[in-house]
Enzyme design. Sequence first.
Site, mmCIF file in Angstrom:
data_model
loop_
_atom_site.group_PDB
_atom_site.id
_atom_site.type_symbol
_atom_site.label_atom_id
_atom_site.label_comp_id
_atom_site.label_asym_id
_atom_site.label_seq_id
_atom_site.Cartn_x
_atom_site.Cartn_y
_atom_site.Cartn_z
ATOM 1 N N GLY A 1 0.806 -1.233 0.000
ATOM 2 C CA GLY A 1 0.000 0.000 0.000
ATOM 3 C C GLY A 1 0.828 1.266 0.000
ATOM 4 N N THR A 2 2.138 1.140 -0.238
ATOM 5 C CA THR A 2 2.988 2.341 -0.175
ATOM 6 C C THR A 2 3.004 3.103 -1.491
ATOM 7 O OG1 THR A 2 4.994 1.189 -0.890
ATOM 8 C CG2 THR A 2 4.527 1.194 1.483
ATOM 9 N N GLY B 1 -2.206 0.119 -4.665
ATOM 10 C CA GLY B 1 -2.463 -0.102 -3.238
ATOM 11 C C GLY B 1 -2.583 1.222 -2.495
ATOM 12 N N SER C 1 -4.043 -9.736 -13.212
ATOM 13 C CA SER C 1 -3.474 -8.959 -14.326
ATOM 14 C C SER C 1 -4.088 -9.425 -15.636
ATOM 15 C CB SER C 1 -1.965 -9.163 -14.417
ATOM 16 O OG SER C 1 -1.474 -8.507 -15.573
ATOM 17 N N TYR D 1 5.758 -14.580 -14.590
ATOM 18 C CA TYR D 1 4.811 -13.621 -13.993
ATOM 19 C C TYR D 1 3.368 -14.007 -14.334
ATOM 20 C CZ TYR D 1 2.599 -9.040 -13.062
ATOM 21 O OH TYR D 1 1.789 -8.014 -12.607
HETATM 22 N N1 LIG Z 1 1.075 -1.544 -13.115
HETATM 23 C C1 LIG Z 1 0.547 -2.434 -13.921
HETATM 24 O O1 LIG Z 1 0.479 -2.197 -15.130
HETATM 25 C C2 LIG Z 1 -0.029 -3.722 -13.367
HETATM 26 C C3 LIG Z 1 -0.910 -4.437 -14.164
HETATM 27 C C4 LIG Z 1 -1.513 -5.596 -13.664
HETATM 28 C C5 LIG Z 1 -1.227 -6.013 -12.369
HETATM 29 N N2 LIG Z 1 -0.341 -5.295 -11.612
HETATM 30 C C6 LIG Z 1 -0.122 -5.758 -10.222
HETATM 31 O O2 LIG Z 1 -0.573 -4.736 -9.354
HETATM 32 C C7 LIG Z 1 0.030 -4.897 -8.072
HETATM 33 C C8 LIG Z 1 0.476 -3.555 -7.561
HETATM 34 O O3 LIG Z 1 1.503 -3.041 -8.378
HETATM 35 P P1 LIG Z 1 1.580 -1.530 -8.889
HETATM 36 O O4 LIG Z 1 1.483 -1.564 -10.349
HETATM 37 O O5 LIG Z 1 0.669 -0.676 -8.102
HETATM 38 O O6 LIG Z 1 3.137 -1.232 -8.602
HETATM 39 P P2 LIG Z 1 3.924 -0.279 -7.624
HETATM 40 O O7 LIG Z 1 3.550 1.143 -7.812
HETATM 41 O O8 LIG Z 1 5.351 -0.652 -7.794
HETATM 42 O O9 LIG Z 1 3.432 -0.740 -6.177
HETATM 43 C C9 LIG Z 1 3.764 -2.010 -5.691
HETATM 44 C C10 LIG Z 1 3.484 -2.037 -4.207
HETATM 45 O O10 LIG Z 1 3.777 -3.353 -3.735
HETATM 46 C C11 LIG Z 1 4.737 -3.269 -2.704
HETATM 47 N N3 LIG Z 1 5.559 -4.454 -2.778
HETATM 48 C C12 LIG Z 1 6.287 -4.932 -3.816
HETATM 49 N N4 LIG Z 1 6.849 -6.089 -3.481
HETATM 50 C C13 LIG Z 1 6.475 -6.355 -2.206
HETATM 51 C C14 LIG Z 1 6.718 -7.412 -1.306
HETATM 52 N N5 LIG Z 1 7.498 -8.451 -1.629
HETATM 53 N N6 LIG Z 1 6.165 -7.344 -0.073
HETATM 54 C C15 LIG Z 1 5.388 -6.298 0.284
HETATM 55 N N7 LIG Z 1 5.119 -5.277 -0.506
HETATM 56 C C16 LIG Z 1 5.657 -5.311 -1.746
HETATM 57 C C17 LIG Z 1 5.479 -1.961 -2.917
HETATM 58 O O11 LIG Z 1 5.919 -1.486 -1.668
HETATM 59 P P3 LIG Z 1 7.451 -1.308 -1.210
HETATM 60 O O12 LIG Z 1 8.213 -0.829 -2.401
HETATM 61 O O13 LIG Z 1 7.302 -0.301 -0.120
HETATM 62 O O14 LIG Z 1 7.849 -2.650 -0.731
HETATM 63 C C18 LIG Z 1 4.359 -1.068 -3.433
HETATM 64 O O15 LIG Z 1 3.600 -0.559 -2.361
HETATM 65 C C19 LIG Z 1 1.130 -5.941 -8.263
HETATM 66 O O16 LIG Z 1 0.687 -7.182 -7.761
HETATM 67 C C20 LIG Z 1 1.300 -5.997 -9.776
HETATM 68 O O17 LIG Z 1 1.800 -7.228 -10.195
HETATM 69 C C21 LIG Z 1 0.263 -4.176 -12.072
#
Ligand SMILES: NC(=O)c1ccc[n+]([C@@H]2O[C@H](COP(=O)([O-])OP(=O)(O)OC[C@H]3O[C@@H](n4cnc5c(N)ncnc54)[C@H](OP(=O)(O)O)[C@@H]3O)[C@@H](O)[C@H]2O)c1
Length: 250
Positions: free
Chosen positions: A14-15, A19, A137, A150
């Site tokens: 959620g950082t 999230g 995803s 992935y």
């Molecule tokens: N962006 C896209 O296009 C996309 C598309 C489909 C699905 N997703 C999915 O959406 C979800 C969120 O990603 P986002 O796109 O919002 O990316 P993001 O902006 O990089 O955010 C990812 C979040 O997950 C946390 N995180 C990553 N690895 C972690 C771990 N091992 N344990 C705990 N926290 C963790 C990060 O926090 P810290 O850095 O503080 O650890 C950050 O808060 C992911 O599951 C990703 O696979 C993303």
Amino acid sequence: MQRFTGKFALITGGTNGMGFATAKQFIHEGGHAIITGRSAETVNHALEQLGPNAHGIVSNAGKMTDIWKLREEVSRYTDSIHLLFVNAGYGKFSGIATVSEEHFDELFDMLVKGTFFTVQQILPLMRSGSSVIFNTSFVTTIGTPHFSVYSAAKSAVVSFIKTFSAELVDQGIRVNGISPGHIKTNIFNNTGLSKDDIDSALQNIIPNIPFKRLGEPEEIAKAVLFLASEDASYIHGEELRVDAGISQIR
Ligand SMILES: NC(=O)c1ccc[n+]([C@@H]2O[C@H](COP(=O)([O-])OP(=O)(O)OC[C@H]3O[C@@H](n4cnc5c(N)ncnc54)[C@H](OP(=O)(O)O)[C@@H]3O)[C@@H](O)[C@H]2O)c1
């Protein structure tokens, strides 16, 4: 709208990104958000922006020692979680020939094992009327080169939507998933790609998105909160695509 007054959400990862946007919107609608992230620095930075109704836990979704402690840490803030958004994660991308065992285990530990045991550990804090929402995803529906590990990990999460919804229905816990398209977050920053590589990848990606733009994290947050709200009281076992149609249109 104040759909979550006095309620608590646990949002893993959620950082930042989706999230963080979900935590912000949940608080805006009267709730409290407990967020996780991998470092005190990122968690505290997010808490400063989210205000007094946000609480933080440093917890790595890929580390079982952290997951075993999660319920006790959450219990410091509440004994009742209304929304569990299992969202923490990132992608790593590589051709089949070059995927290492470390790459494979890293993604499966975080996205599959971490997801499973996070829900298992938090369920005792969830009551009838609460929701588990998984972040999947669009890549589970499209074969994309370099995405094999992935996509497989996220496909396992799609399977959890079905099995968990079957198993938790008698407890009155609704289980759904959100399937984002390409969203404007930090997702590429964990891949090891340079900024130039990321920019050039995006130049190739955007023309293939039916809306010709990336999605905003807030567009995902709105859908997550819809699924967690009474407005979605008859929706269970569903995976809601929020992807500008990229999984459906060629
Ligand atoms: N962006 C896209 O296009 C996309 C598309 C489909 C699905 N997703 C999915 O959406 C979800 C969120 O990603 P986002 O796109 O919002 O990316 P993001 O902006 O990089 O955010 C990812 C979040 O997950 C946390 N995180 C990553 N690895 C972690 C771990 N091992 N344990 C705990 N926290 C963790 C990060 O926090 P810290 O850095 O503080 O650890 C950050 O808060 C992911 O599951 C990703 O696979 C993303």
